[in-house]
Design a protein around this motif. Structure first.
Motif, PDB file in Angstrom:
ATOM      1  N   HIS A  11       0.774  -1.211   0.101  1.00 42.99           N
ATOM      2  CA  HIS A  11      -0.031   0.054  -0.007  1.00 42.99           C
ATOM      3  C   HIS A  11       0.932   1.366   0.052  1.00 42.99           C
ATOM      4  CE1 HIS A  11      -3.401  -2.281   0.593  1.00 42.99           C
ATOM      5  NE2 HIS A  11      -2.994  -3.144   1.552  1.00 42.99           N
ATOM      6  N   TRP A  12       1.406   1.559  -1.196  1.00 42.34           N
ATOM      7  CA  TRP A  12       1.977   2.872  -1.296  1.00 42.34           C
ATOM      8  C   TRP A  12       1.713   3.849  -2.485  1.00 42.34           C
ATOM      9  CZ3 TRP A  12       4.322   2.940  -6.037  1.00 42.34           C
ATOM     10  CH2 TRP A  12       4.248   1.580  -7.062  1.00 42.34           C
ATOM     11  N   GLN A  13       1.936   4.808  -2.545  1.00 38.26           N
ATOM     12  CA  GLN A  13       1.734   5.487  -3.603  1.00 38.26           C
ATOM     13  C   GLN A  13       2.829   6.512  -4.220  1.00 38.26           C
ATOM     14  OE1 GLN A  13      -1.988   7.908  -2.650  1.00 38.26           O
ATOM     15  NE2 GLN A  13      -3.101   6.229  -3.205  1.00 38.26           N
ATOM     16  N   ILE A  14       2.963   7.121  -5.529  1.00 35.29           N
ATOM     17  CA  ILE A  14       3.954   8.219  -5.771  1.00 35.29           C
ATOM     18  C   ILE A  14       3.848   9.315  -5.003  1.00 35.29           C
ATOM     19  CG2 ILE A  14       3.562   6.992  -8.327  1.00 35.29           C
ATOM     20  CD1 ILE A  14       2.240   9.658  -8.902  1.00 35.29           C
ATOM     21  N   SER A  15       4.857  10.019  -4.979  1.00 34.61           N
ATOM     22  CA  SER A  15       5.123  11.273  -4.073  1.00 34.61           C
ATOM     23  C   SER A  15       4.258  12.385  -4.445  1.00 34.61           C
ATOM     24  CB  SER A  15       6.441  11.724  -4.266  1.00 34.61           C
ATOM     25  OG  SER A  15       6.731  12.127  -5.366  1.00 34.61           O
ATOM     26  N   GLY A  16       3.634  12.642  -5.706  1.00 36.20           N
ATOM     27  CA  GLY A  16       3.100  13.764  -5.823  1.00 36.20           C
ATOM     28  C   GLY A  16       3.090  14.401  -7.338  1.00 36.20           C
ATOM     29  N   THR A  17       2.086  14.929  -7.945  1.00 34.21           N
ATOM     30  CA  THR A  17       2.284  15.465  -9.359  1.00 34.21           C
ATOM     31  C   THR A  17       1.907  17.054  -9.356  1.00 34.21           C
ATOM     32  OG1 THR A  17       0.899  13.556  -9.858  1.00 34.21           O
ATOM     33  CG2 THR A  17       0.714  15.459 -11.513  1.00 34.21           C
ATOM     34  N   ASN A  63      -2.125   6.425  -7.168  1.00 38.63           N
ATOM     35  CA  ASN A  63      -2.357   7.925  -7.577  1.00 38.63           C
ATOM     36  C   ASN A  63      -1.578   8.432  -8.766  1.00 38.63           C
ATOM     37  OD1 ASN A  63      -4.055   9.991  -6.676  1.00 38.63           O
ATOM     38  ND2 ASN A  63      -2.440  11.073  -5.568  1.00 38.63           N
ATOM     39  N   ALA A  64      -1.214   7.613  -9.576  1.00 44.07           N
ATOM     40  CA  ALA A  64      -0.634   8.078 -10.883  1.00 44.07           C
ATOM     41  C   ALA A  64      -1.700   8.145 -12.093  1.00 44.07           C
ATOM     42  CB  ALA A  64       0.433   7.178 -11.445  1.00 44.07           C
ATOM     43  N   HIS A  65      -1.421   9.167 -12.967  1.00 38.93           N
ATOM     44  CA  HIS A  65      -2.069   9.232 -14.164  1.00 38.93           C
ATOM     45  C   HIS A  65      -1.739   8.055 -14.970  1.00 38.93           C
ATOM     46  CE1 HIS A  65      -2.537  13.417 -12.686  1.00 38.93           C
ATOM     47  NE2 HIS A  65      -3.262  13.715 -13.628  1.00 38.93           N
ATOM     48  N   ALA A  66      -2.904   7.545 -15.658  1.00 38.00           N
ATOM     49  CA  ALA A  66      -2.823   6.568 -16.814  1.00 38.00           C
ATOM     50  C   ALA A  66      -3.149   7.082 -18.214  1.00 38.00           C
ATOM     51  CB  ALA A  66      -3.545   5.509 -16.437  1.00 38.00           C
ATOM     52  N   MET A  67      -2.229   7.255 -18.979  1.00 33.55           N
ATOM     53  CA  MET A  67      -2.149   8.077 -19.927  1.00 33.55           C
ATOM     54  C   MET A  67      -2.655   6.946 -21.228  1.00 33.55           C
ATOM     55  SD  MET A  67      -1.981  11.089 -19.300  1.00 33.55           S
ATOM     56  CE  MET A  67      -2.080  11.726 -20.779  1.00 33.55           C
ATOM     57  N   GLY A  68      -3.513   7.320 -22.066  1.00 33.19           N
ATOM     58  CA  GLY A  68      -3.781   6.608 -23.305  1.00 33.19           C
ATOM     59  C   GLY A  68      -2.737   6.768 -24.448  1.00 33.19           C
TER      60      GLY A  68
END
Length: 525
Positions: free
Chosen positions: A70-76, A315-320
């Motif tokens: 259970h971890w997430q990226i640092s931020g956008t 919490n990252a973006h998923a780009m098409g």
């Protein structure tokens, strides 16, 4: 400068890019990190031999704690929160201005698949990007003036992949990695100014196959920021999940770059190419005609859902990805069909949960924007996580579909046309109302190799053999000769392209990339 030599012809303005300080920066990164890069490229070969021995790709057991954690990226950063439409293309001056002015949220300036890496293209591209960052870029062309609007797209830069060299710069007698050269020059000349502009040094990272390759990029980022005195995390990256092994390590790649990453991208064309490259030895993994492999194909649909699911959990973006269709001049019916195909593709992506998409032409920005404005009212949809999980079998299952003589002919026609353009210095080429780059051409040539080695029977009843392929190469050379006239003999380089294609397709072992022998062709010319 000690240990550093340049072997390229002077490029106008290049002295402002190839400064002593910038070259010293390249040399430092090369000496520190190239041994690791070389070992990772050898590891790719080891894995390929492992698969060819009958072992299957799968999720790595040693990193299960990363996938389950259970971890997430640092931020956008703020200017990467809304990426609903991104335009991609090479780094020539007109393209840079038009793309930044296109109305897209971001512009991915590409020195990889969309650029033929002539020495002039590489250095001139760096000049153009530097001028864009400093907002001094302009152009007078055929009586028309080009300059930046007040509001422009956020700039993201794609360097070359780990496999490509830059032979025009040598450190201690060794060729430098094209990836290191591209990253180092862009970062050195632009990072501080980008931060002053309220943005930052943002990168698209291509063709990674393993989380250790992501770790290498992260270590380079940490070192580069330290040298320039920038805080940890100033660099932000988006990684293209465009290799089959990379899809199995999407979580791990995000984890390795968690302080320096904001998104993953579904690089669909390279992904199909990678599927063939990794599984071309397997008779159960033969793909149908390139035109029959779409995002609706089950293995591609599972891949896209896997990328969205992985990103949004972190919490990252998923780009098409990019539909290859482009506007068609002087044919309203074909143009309408192209726009409809792009619209349908973007509706599929937005509905699945992607946070944005790619287009290859300014004329398609509005089509994609309308779809995402309608289906994604917020800046992103990172709260949307597709249900379920993905299995190795779902990622590996080959789709059903036709294998046709027309498909074989089109593969050869496109590959010859693209390779010839690449040798002429053009990396993104409109062919048959589609935008072709190195990734799409790679599908064509690897499919020819796979069909030949597997002895595929076409719908015509013919078996794909070396003789059949060579006969079709000659037929398609004649097609190109009729199409381009005198340019076929003068500057077209079609005959060279056909020879390169034949060598690649008839090789006993599938060569990893078509750009590698093409690049050596530059050096021999």
């Amino acid at each position: 400068m000690t240990g550093i030599t340049l072997h390229g012809a002077p490029v106008p303005g290049g002295e402002t890019i190839l400064t002593d300080a910038a070259l010293a920066f390249i040399a430092h990164l090369h000496r520190m990190f190239d041994p690791t890069r070389q070992s990772l490229l050898r590891a790719r070969d080891d894995r390929k031999r492992w698969w060819q021995a009958g072992n299957s790709l799968d999720f790595a057991p040693e990193t299960s704690s990363v996938r389950d954690g259970h971890w997430q990226i640092s931020g956008t950063p703020a200017d990467l929160l809304d990426r609903r439409v991104e335009i991609t293309g090479p780094c020539d001056r007109k393209m840079v201005i038009n793309a930044l002015n296109s109305g897209a949220k971001c512009f991915m300036a590409c020195m990889e698949d969309a650029t033929s890496p002539t020495w002039h293209n590489i250095i001139d591209g760096q000049i153009n990007l530097r001028d864009a960052v400093h907002r001094t870029i302009n152009l007078e062309d055929k009586g028309k003036s080009y300059k930046l609007n007040d509001i422009i797209a956020t700039l993201i830069f794609r360097p070359r992949g780990w496999h490509l060299p830059e032979t025009h710069i040598r450190v201690d007698g060794e060729e430098v990695s094209g990836a290191i050269v591209d990253f180092a020059l862009y970062f050195f000349h632009n990072a501080r100014r980008l931060v002053e502009n309220g943005s930052g040094p943002y990168f698209y990272l291509p063709k990674m196959e393993h989380y250790l390759e992501a770790r290498l990029w992260n270590n380079i980022f940490v070192t580069a920021q330290s040298i320039l005195g920038l805080p940890l995390g100033t660099i932000k990256s988006t990684v293209l999940i465009e290799t089959l092994p990379g899809a199995f390590m999407a979580d791990e790649i995000l984890y390795e770059l968690r302080d320096h990453i904001v998104a993953l991208n579904c690089g669909r064309w390279d992904y199909i190419f990678s599927y063939i490259k990794c599984l071309g030895h397997d008779a159960n993994s033969v793909l149908p005609d390139r035109s029959a492999v779409t995002m609706a194909s089950p293995f591609m649909a599972h891949y896209a859902a896997h990328v969205v699911r992985t990103c949004h959990r972190r919490n990252a973006h998923a780009m098409g990805g990019m539909s290859a269709f482009i506007p068609v001049k002087d044919d309203e019916a074909k143009n309408s069909a192209a726009f409809a195909a792009v619209k349908a593709d973007k509706e599929r992506e937005a509905t699945l949960g992607h946070d944005g998409t790619w287009v290859a032409h300014p004329g398609l920005v509005g089509v994609a924007m309308e779809v995402f404005d309608r289906l994604m009212p917020g800046a992103s949809q990172r709260e949307k996580i597709p249900a379920g999980t993905v299995s190795a079998a779902e990622l590996l299952a080959a789709p059903e579909g036709p294998k046709t003589r027309a498909g074989l002919a089109m593969n050869i026609n496109v590959a010859i046309g693209y390779i010839a353009a690449w040798l002429r210095g053009q990396g993104a080429v409109p062919l048959h109302n589609m935008m072709e780059d190195a990734a799409t051409a790679e599908i064509s040539r690897t499919q020819l190799w796979q069909w030949r080695t597997q002895g595929v029977t076409l719908d015509s009843g013919e078996t794909v053999t070396a003789a059949l392929i060579n006969a079709e190469i000659q037929a398609q050379l004649a097609v190109w000769k009729d199409a381009v006239g005198d340019n076929f003999f003068a500057t077209g380089r079609y005959a060279e392209a056909a020879t390169i294609l034949s060598d690649l397709v008839l090789a006993k072992t599938l060569p990893d990339f078509l750009t590698t022998p093409c690049y050596r062709q530059f050096m021999a010319a």
